[in-house]
Scaffold this motif. Structure first.
Motif, PDB file in Angstrom:
ATOM      1  N   SER A 200       0.823  -1.219   0.000  1.00 27.04           N
ATOM      2  CA  SER A 200       0.000   0.000   0.000  1.00 27.04           C
ATOM      3  C   SER A 200       0.855   1.266   0.000  1.00 27.04           C
ATOM      4  CB  SER A 200      -0.936   0.024   1.206  1.00 27.04           C
ATOM      5  OG  SER A 200      -1.856  -1.023   1.119  1.00 27.04           O
ATOM      6  N   LYS A 201       1.819   1.277  -0.884  1.00 21.52           N
ATOM      7  CA  LYS A 201       2.698   2.462  -0.963  1.00 21.52           C
ATOM      8  C   LYS A 201       2.731   2.987  -2.395  1.00 21.52           C
ATOM      9  CE  LYS A 201       4.768   1.960   3.173  1.00 21.52           C
ATOM     10  NZ  LYS A 201       4.243   2.742   4.291  1.00 21.52           N
ATOM     11  N   LEU A 202       2.692   4.304  -2.499  1.00 23.48           N
ATOM     12  CA  LEU A 202       2.960   4.913  -3.797  1.00 23.48           C
ATOM     13  C   LEU A 202       4.374   5.477  -3.738  1.00 23.48           C
ATOM     14  CD1 LEU A 202       0.623   6.842  -6.094  1.00 23.48           C
ATOM     15  CD2 LEU A 202       2.902   7.786  -5.668  1.00 23.48           C
ATOM     16  N   VAL A 203       5.205   5.051  -4.674  1.00 25.55           N
ATOM     17  CA  VAL A 203       6.596   5.512  -4.677  1.00 25.55           C
ATOM     18  C   VAL A 203       6.772   6.517  -5.808  1.00 25.55           C
ATOM     19  CG1 VAL A 203       9.012   4.848  -4.809  1.00 25.55           C
ATOM     20  CG2 VAL A 203       7.342   3.286  -3.789  1.00 25.55           C
ATOM     21  N   LEU A 204       7.184   7.728  -5.397  1.00 25.56           N
ATOM     22  CA  LEU A 204       7.358   8.813  -6.361  1.00 25.56           C
ATOM     23  C   LEU A 204       8.843   9.115  -6.502  1.00 25.56           C
ATOM     24  CD1 LEU A 204       6.234  11.333  -7.991  1.00 25.56           C
ATOM     25  CD2 LEU A 204       6.281  12.540  -5.795  1.00 25.56           C
ATOM     26  N   LYS A 205       9.310   9.190  -7.748  1.00 21.98           N
ATOM     27  CA  LYS A 205      10.708   9.559  -7.977  1.00 21.98           C
ATOM     28  C   LYS A 205      10.762  10.889  -8.711  1.00 21.98           C
ATOM     29  CE  LYS A 205      12.708   4.998  -8.033  1.00 21.98           C
ATOM     30  NZ  LYS A 205      13.018   3.850  -8.873  1.00 21.98           N
ATOM     31  N   LEU A 206      11.505  11.820  -8.120  1.00 21.77           N
ATOM     32  CA  LEU A 206      11.680  13.118  -8.772  1.00 21.77           C
ATOM     33  C   LEU A 206      13.156  13.320  -9.071  1.00 21.77           C
ATOM     34  CD1 LEU A 206       9.445  15.513  -6.613  1.00 21.77           C
ATOM     35  CD2 LEU A 206       8.856  14.379  -8.767  1.00 21.77           C
ATOM     36  N   SER A 207      13.440  13.918 -10.204  1.00 24.09           N
ATOM     37  CA  SER A 207      14.821  14.302 -10.472  1.00 24.09           C
ATOM     38  C   SER A 207      14.820  15.708 -11.049  1.00 24.09           C
ATOM     39  CB  SER A 207      15.465  13.313 -11.438  1.00 24.09           C
ATOM     40  OG  SER A 207      14.802  13.360 -12.672  1.00 24.09           O
ATOM     41  N   GLN A 208      15.928  16.403 -10.893  1.00 25.14           N
ATOM     42  CA  GLN A 208      16.011  17.758 -11.444  1.00 25.14           C
ATOM     43  C   GLN A 208      17.314  17.950 -12.195  1.00 25.14           C
ATOM     44  OE1 GLN A 208      16.948  21.092  -8.856  1.00 25.14           O
ATOM     45  NE2 GLN A 208      16.830  19.763  -7.055  1.00 25.14           N
ATOM     46  N   HIS A 209      17.205  18.787 -13.232  1.00 26.23           N
ATOM     47  CA  HIS A 209      18.374  19.082 -14.049  1.00 26.23           C
ATOM     48  C   HIS A 209      18.202  20.474 -14.625  1.00 26.23           C
ATOM     49  CE1 HIS A 209      21.401  18.873 -17.155  1.00 26.23           C
ATOM     50  NE2 HIS A 209      20.486  19.286 -17.999  1.00 26.23           N
ATOM     51  N   THR A 210      19.256  21.287 -14.543  1.00 25.76           N
ATOM     52  CA  THR A 210      19.182  22.636 -15.113  1.00 25.76           C
ATOM     53  C   THR A 210      20.237  22.781 -16.192  1.00 25.76           C
ATOM     54  OG1 THR A 210      18.439  23.447 -12.969  1.00 25.76           O
ATOM     55  CG2 THR A 210      19.197  25.100 -14.548  1.00 25.76           C
ATOM     56  N   ASN A 211      19.802  23.195 -17.361  1.00 25.24           N
ATOM     57  CA  ASN A 211      20.750  23.370 -18.466  1.00 25.24           C
ATOM     58  C   ASN A 211      21.723  24.504 -18.172  1.00 25.24           C
ATOM     59  OD1 ASN A 211      19.652  21.328 -20.058  1.00 25.24           O
ATOM     60  ND2 ASN A 211      18.126  22.729 -20.926  1.00 25.24           N
ATOM     61  N   PRO A 212      22.919  24.423 -18.750  1.00 24.12           N
ATOM     62  CA  PRO A 212      23.881  25.509 -18.566  1.00 24.12           C
ATOM     63  C   PRO A 212      23.351  26.822 -19.145  1.00 24.12           C
ATOM     64  CG  PRO A 212      24.828  23.716 -19.893  1.00 24.12           C
ATOM     65  CD  PRO A 212      23.417  23.350 -19.603  1.00 24.12           C
ATOM     66  N   THR A 213      23.792  27.935 -18.587  1.00 19.88           N
ATOM     67  CA  THR A 213      23.491  29.247 -19.170  1.00 19.88           C
ATOM     68  C   THR A 213      24.829  29.865 -19.549  1.00 19.88           C
ATOM     69  OG1 THR A 213      23.446  30.103 -16.892  1.00 19.88           O
ATOM     70  CG2 THR A 213      21.324  29.662 -17.941  1.00 19.88           C
ATOM     71  N   PRO A 214      24.824  30.906 -20.397  1.00 16.09           N
ATOM     72  CA  PRO A 214      26.091  31.465 -20.867  1.00 16.09           C
ATOM     73  C   PRO A 214      27.071  31.813 -19.739  1.00 16.09           C
ATOM     74  CG  PRO A 214      24.267  32.466 -22.040  1.00 16.09           C
ATOM     75  CD  PRO A 214      23.665  31.551 -21.018  1.00 16.09           C
ATOM     76  N   ASP A 215      26.536  32.214 -18.582  1.00 11.34           N
ATOM     77  CA  ASP A 215      27.399  32.648 -17.486  1.00 11.34           C
ATOM     78  C   ASP A 215      27.868  31.505 -16.605  1.00 11.34           C
ATOM     79  OD1 ASP A 215      24.693  32.303 -16.779  1.00 11.34           O
ATOM     80  OD2 ASP A 215      24.934  33.500 -14.968  1.00 11.34           O
ATOM     81  N   GLN A 216      27.306  30.304 -16.780  1.00  7.25           N
ATOM     82  CA  GLN A 216      27.553  29.222 -15.822  1.00  7.25           C
ATOM     83  C   GLN A 216      27.366  27.890 -16.526  1.00  7.25           C
ATOM     84  OE1 GLN A 216      24.461  29.939 -13.030  1.00  7.25           O
ATOM     85  NE2 GLN A 216      25.821  30.448 -11.329  1.00  7.25           N
ATOM     86  N   SER A 217      28.387  27.054 -16.506  1.00  6.33           N
ATOM     87  CA  SER A 217      28.220  25.779 -17.206  1.00  6.33           C
ATOM     88  C   SER A 217      27.682  24.675 -16.290  1.00  6.33           C
ATOM     89  CB  SER A 217      29.530  25.355 -17.849  1.00  6.33           C
ATOM     90  OG  SER A 217      30.548  25.416 -16.887  1.00  6.33           O
ATOM     91  N   GLU A 218      28.003  24.764 -15.008  1.00  3.17           N
ATOM     92  CA  GLU A 218      27.580  23.718 -14.066  1.00  3.17           C
ATOM     93  C   GLU A 218      26.481  24.239 -13.153  1.00  3.17           C
ATOM     94  OE1 GLU A 218      29.098  20.474 -13.275  1.00  3.17           O
ATOM     95  OE2 GLU A 218      29.794  20.739 -15.361  1.00  3.17           O
ATOM     96  N   LYS A 219      25.438  23.431 -12.976  1.00  2.00           N
ATOM     97  CA  LYS A 219      24.370  23.845 -12.056  1.00  2.00           C
ATOM     98  C   LYS A 219      24.232  22.841 -10.924  1.00  2.00           C
ATOM     99  CE  LYS A 219      23.126  27.140 -14.960  1.00  2.00           C
ATOM    100  NZ  LYS A 219      23.171  28.572 -14.700  1.00  2.00           N
ATOM    101  N   GLN A 220      24.104  23.375  -9.723  1.00  2.00           N
ATOM    102  CA  GLN A 220      23.854  22.539  -8.555  1.00  2.00           C
ATOM    103  C   GLN A 220      22.340  22.399  -8.361  1.00  2.00           C
ATOM    104  OE1 GLN A 220      26.548  21.248  -6.893  1.00  2.00           O
ATOM    105  NE2 GLN A 220      27.647  22.258  -8.588  1.00  2.00           N
ATOM    106  N   PRO A 221      21.896  21.321  -7.709  1.00  2.00           N
ATOM    107  CA  PRO A 221      20.455  21.153  -7.499  1.00  2.00           C
ATOM    108  C   PRO A 221      19.838  22.276  -6.644  1.00  2.00           C
ATOM    109  CG  PRO A 221      21.706  19.331  -6.516  1.00  2.00           C
ATOM    110  CD  PRO A 221      22.679  20.164  -7.255  1.00  2.00           C
ATOM    111  N   PHE A 222      18.626  22.646  -6.999  1.00  2.00           N
ATOM    112  CA  PHE A 222      17.890  23.671  -6.252  1.00  2.00           C
ATOM    113  C   PHE A 222      17.089  23.032  -5.123  1.00  2.00           C
ATOM    114  CE2 PHE A 222      18.472  25.712 -10.390  1.00  2.00           C
ATOM    115  CZ  PHE A 222      18.767  27.016 -10.054  1.00  2.00           C
ATOM    116  N   PHE A 223      16.736  23.871  -4.160  1.00  2.00           N
ATOM    117  CA  PHE A 223      15.871  23.472  -3.037  1.00  2.00           C
ATOM    118  C   PHE A 223      14.483  24.018  -3.342  1.00  2.00           C
ATOM    119  CE2 PHE A 223      13.793  23.924   0.982  1.00  2.00           C
ATOM    120  CZ  PHE A 223      14.393  23.063   1.897  1.00  2.00           C
TER     121      PHE A 223
END
Ligand code: TRP
Ligand code: ZN
Length: 876
Positions: free
Chosen positions: A459-482
């Motif tokens: 009797s459990k619903l398992v939800l998986k979320l993932s996040q990804h942010t594309n690079p912008t001209p000023d920043q190539s690496e993105k850390q996960p947001f809260f």
């Protein structure tokens, strides 16, 4: 030829000022072309460095005299600076200079708007008035003497209290004193002849505030609604945030020449007349709604912006996002919550996501800026407001109110930073916002992917979320947001079920790249994600069409309801762009039609018509564009048009029924009438669409002509005008003639005519714009006219702008070129859509590049345009 470059300023280069000003005494002897400005300011050295010279900002000033403590001083004027060396630790600086308000077409500093003198000093306009420490962390008390022009003048206004008035040699003068220290960007002066709407407001502690609204002569009636909005704003800020107005007078002036919406100068707000002047005959319901929102916005700045201001311009979002959040809550409480929220979400998903995907992408707190005017953006304002809203979601209303009061008390009279604000939110909100701060430092739109499965055994619903942010001209690496993801569950009967994991709150927190959540649920139910658009992200969830129909019918959340319909529309458009390209047959939007039919069959006197209208609305080309990385504009517009045609034809009977059934009770604006008219006009639009699709143009024309003739308000007239123009109906010329006759002498009303012609979804719009630029009511120096005509083509008509002939680009750039030397900030704004050329095909890309290179070669290229074009051309 020498290549022009400008240098960007960096946020981290902030240095506190070497000197400050405690008091400033300004005298203006107004004259159309030679206004004399005399300044006596008391400067105090702050730095330990006794040799540091005083360096002031100034632009386009004719300097006449400089004295330190009454004696002529040694100074140098260079690169828009005035440098005075060997000054004492404390002294009075006397400066006399001249300025030319008539020649000032930039509308920054002191300028003439029609007959009136007025100022705009944010962000760096005060330096066009006199030499000063024109930075937001220098707070001084102002005393302002205004001497009217020789030819006479009605009122002479500045910030604060009127302490003296009279005549000097037949010239009227007035002296104003503002008891609250403020940065120069909040200074204002207005002088001219106006009609005055007067009222009073009694504050919660029983003080009477004298309210005055200054409008064009003869137009007092059109200012009545705005006056009501002022009182409503004052009352709301007391009730919701316990903030009471702090002076005995509050003044609002409406002017015709203005770069933005309005300006929060302390106790003397200056407004673009668009956001003041409304009556049912000349302004739409939307215009009324916007007046309420902008009046609120500027009024709320009195605390969030004026009493507590900014350390420097990189912190702009501190005041703007908080004030937008406040004005959205005001509109939610006093007009309509769902409509306000849906509008705000639409701004994010059409404009802000586009900005994030553009070469000018920047975080809510930018790291570098060349021209500050380029940063009054949807990211700073609207994404910033979403970030504040997330904090509000995380800590709740009560703690949010406590934290805001604490922030406003702690920093009263100071110039502070976003960081200072966040620390208050952390303390009183009892929350750690360390990771959350990434919303202020990382640009870009997060993509959130969702997956789920039901584990029947446990009797459990398992939800998986993932996040990804594309690079912008000023920043190539993105850390996960809260981020908070609001969630609910719907069972198959459409009832909401609440697992025990959500007994204390209605959201889950996503703060890692991938995360798993488990919910105890007795049966398999549907997770409804991102309720109320709880985070500014692109959600990708594997909802089936059936799921979407279910949420559209049963979710209690207006956003989810509308978004489910929107997602069905998007699915259709995506699918059929493919079909169009492969030469396959286009499909019918069967499910959407059945959902809409179902919805329309239940309309009765209890129906929320505003929500109905929002659910039925077909997404604009601009917002559909943001669901693609690579934009195929012709196919997109074709697929969208098919969608509209098919829905219109399938539901023609229902729309006819709706059209005859739903009517406003009067011409007056009210939220109820706005809802009624919006449904009535949308129904008309769909009927006309169906008739034209079936080649029954003369029926369509008769219907539209009747709608126009029977209308007693601008909302209905504009719908008829727009449909007649966009469908090129036989009644078009009759409606155009009548509209011109009635409104061509009312600039704001007539802007609707320019917009309707500039937004025809075809090449025709380009010809229309070219022709109307020669219309006697057009004025290429007035930002409102420019925005209504060329601006509408640029910002609201992607199909015509991106016409494959390239004529849209050429027309826009020739206007940008003309405006470059007249009003660079307006020029830079309308150029925006051309920066994202890399999202189009190579043919369009190379045409745009060529146009941008031509701009870059302008000999007098402004910093505003340079910054944007440079960012675009150096990208990719
Ligand atoms: N601070 C204004 C606001 O309320 C924005 C603004 C008005 C502005 N006029 C301006 C910004 C001129 C830059 C230039 O949002
Ligand atoms: Zn603002």
């Amino acid at each position: 030829m020498e290549k022009k470059t400008f240098k960007a300023k960096k946020r981290t280069d902030y240095k506190s000022p070497d000197f400050t000003v405690t008091n400033i005494d300004l005298t203006f002897e107004l004259d159309d072309t030679k206004t004399k400005v005399t300044t006596v300011a008391h400067y105090v050295r702050l730095t330990q460095d006794k040799k540091a010279s005083l360096v002031l900002d100034g632009e386009e000033l004719v300097l006449k005299s400089v004295k330190v403590d009454g004696v002529g001083a040694k100074y140098k004027e260079h690169d828009n600076k005035l440098e005075i060396s060997s000054v004492p630790d404390e002294f009075d600086l006397y400066i006399e200079n001249e300025i030319n308000p008539t020649a000032n077409t930039s509308l920054m500093g002191l300028y003439k708007s029609d007959g009136a003198f007025c100022t705009q000093c944010e962000p760096e306009g005060f330096r066009r008035i006199t030499y000063f420490l024109d930075r937001s962390d220098v707070l001084a008390k102002y005393r302002v003497k205004i001497v009217g022009p020789e030819y006479g003048c009605g009122v002479l206004l500045s910030n604060g209290n009127l302490i003296e008035q009279g005549k000097i040699k037949n010239r009227p003068f007035a002296v104003w004193e503002d008891p609250f220290p403020k940065p120069s960007y909040l200074f204002a002066l207005v002088a001219g002849t106006f009609d005055i709407v007067e009222d009073t407001f009694k504050t919660k502690s029983g003080r009477n505030v004298d309210l005055k609204l200054y409008v064009d002569r003869g137009a007092a009636l059109r200012g009545q609604f705005a006056m009501q909005c002022i009182k409503e704003s004052m009352k709301w800020d007391e009730d919701r945030f316990n903030l009471e107005y702090d002076l005995d007078n509050f003044k609002v002036v409406a002017v015709d020449f203005f770069n933005f919406g309005a300006m929060e100068n302390k106790s003397l707000n200056v407004f673009n007349s668009v956001y003041v002047m409304v009556d049912p005959d000349t302004a739409t319901d939307t215009a009324f709604y916007n007046v309420q929102s902008v009046i609120g916005h500027e009024y709320f700045h009195n605390y969030t912006g004026d009493r507590v201001t900014l350390r420097d311009w990189f912190e702009l979002s501190l005041k703007e996002s908080l004030t937008v959040f406040r004005d959205q809550e005001f509109s939610s409480d006093c007009a309509n919550r769902a409509l306000t929220r849906l509008h705000a979400i639409n701004v994010i998903r059409s404009s802000q996501f586009a900005e994030d995907a553009s070469p000018m992408a920047h975080p809510v707190r930018p790291e570098q800026v060349m021209e500050m005017n380029n940063f009054y953006t949807v990211t700073i304002y609207d994404k910033g407001a979403e970030v504040i809203r997330m904090i509000h979601t995380l800590i709740g209303e009560e703690k949010f109110k406590k934290a805001l009061s604490y922030y406003l008390e702690k920093y009263d009279g100071q110039a502070v930073t976003i960081e200072d604000f966040l620390v208050c939110m952390e303390e009183k909100g009892e929350i750690d916002l360390t990771q959350f701060r990434r919303w202020y430092t990382q640009a870009g739109t997060p993509n959130v992917d969702a997956k789920w499965h039901y584990d029947r055994e446990n009797s459990k619903l398992v939800l998986k979320l993932s996040q990804h942010t594309n690079p912008t001209p000023d920043q190539s690496e993105k850390q996960p947001f809260f981020m908070p993801i609001r969630i609910s569950f719907l069972d198959k009967d459409g009832h909401e079920v609440r697992p025990k994991e959500l007994s204390f709150k209605d959201y889950i927190v996503l703060n890692e790249s991938e995360q798993e959540y488990t919910f105890t649920l007795r049966e398999n139910v549907l997770p409804v994600l991102l309720c109320d658009f709880s985070a500014p992200v692109k959600l990708n969830a594997p909802y089936t069409t059936e799921n979407l129909q279910h949420m559209m019918s049963f979710s209690a959340d207006p956003f989810i309801k509308v978004d489910s319909a929107v997602n069905m529309q998007k699915q259709y458009v995506h699918e059929n762009i493919k079909n169009l390209k492969n030469g396959a047959a286009v499909t019918d939007p069967i499910e959407l039609i059945s959902s809409y039919r179902q919805l329309l069959s239940t309309v009765d006197e209890n129906t929320d018509l505003i929500l109905l209208n929002e659910t039925m609305k077909i997404q604009s080309v601009s917002s559909l564009m943001e669901t693609f990385d690579h934009i195929e504009i012709d196919q997109l517009s074709a697929a969208r048009t098919m969608l509209v045609n098919k829905i219109a034809c399938a539901l023609e009977k229902e729309f006819k029924n709706l059209y005859s059934k739903v009517r406003a009770s009067s011409a007056n604006y009210s939220v109820d009438n706005m809802g009624r008219r919006s449904v009535n006009n949308s129904a008309l639009h769909m009927i006309v669409t169906a008739l034209c699709f079936k080649n029954e143009h003369s029926k369509a024309s008769d219907l539209v002509m009747n709608h126009y003739k029977n209308s007693n308000n601008m909302t209905d007239k504009l719908q008829a005008l727009t449909d007649a123009t966009h469908f090129d109906l036989a009644c078009k010329s009759a409606i155009h003639d009548d509209f011109e006759k009635r409104y061509s002498n009312n600039a704001l009303a007539f802007d609707n005519f320019f917009r309707a012609n500039a937004t025809v979804e075809s090449y025709k719009a380009i010809d229309n714009v070219k022709a109307l630029m020669k219309h006697p009511s057009y004025d290429g120096n007035n930002p409102n006219r420019v925005r209504a005509l060329v601006g509408a083509l640029a910002l609201s008509n992607p199909v015509a702008l991106n016409d494959i002939s390239g004529d849209g680009y050429r027309l826009l750039c020739s206007e940008v070129k003309r405006l470059n030397s007249i009003n660079a900030s307006v020029a830079a704004r309308i150029l925006t859509p051309m920066l994202s050329f890399s999202r189009f095909d190579s043919q369009r890309e190379s045409m745009i590049r060529q146009e941008l290179k031509n701009l870059m070669a302008l000999p007098n290229l402004s910093k505003s345009i340079y910054e944007k074009v440079d960012a675009a051309l150096k990208e990719r």
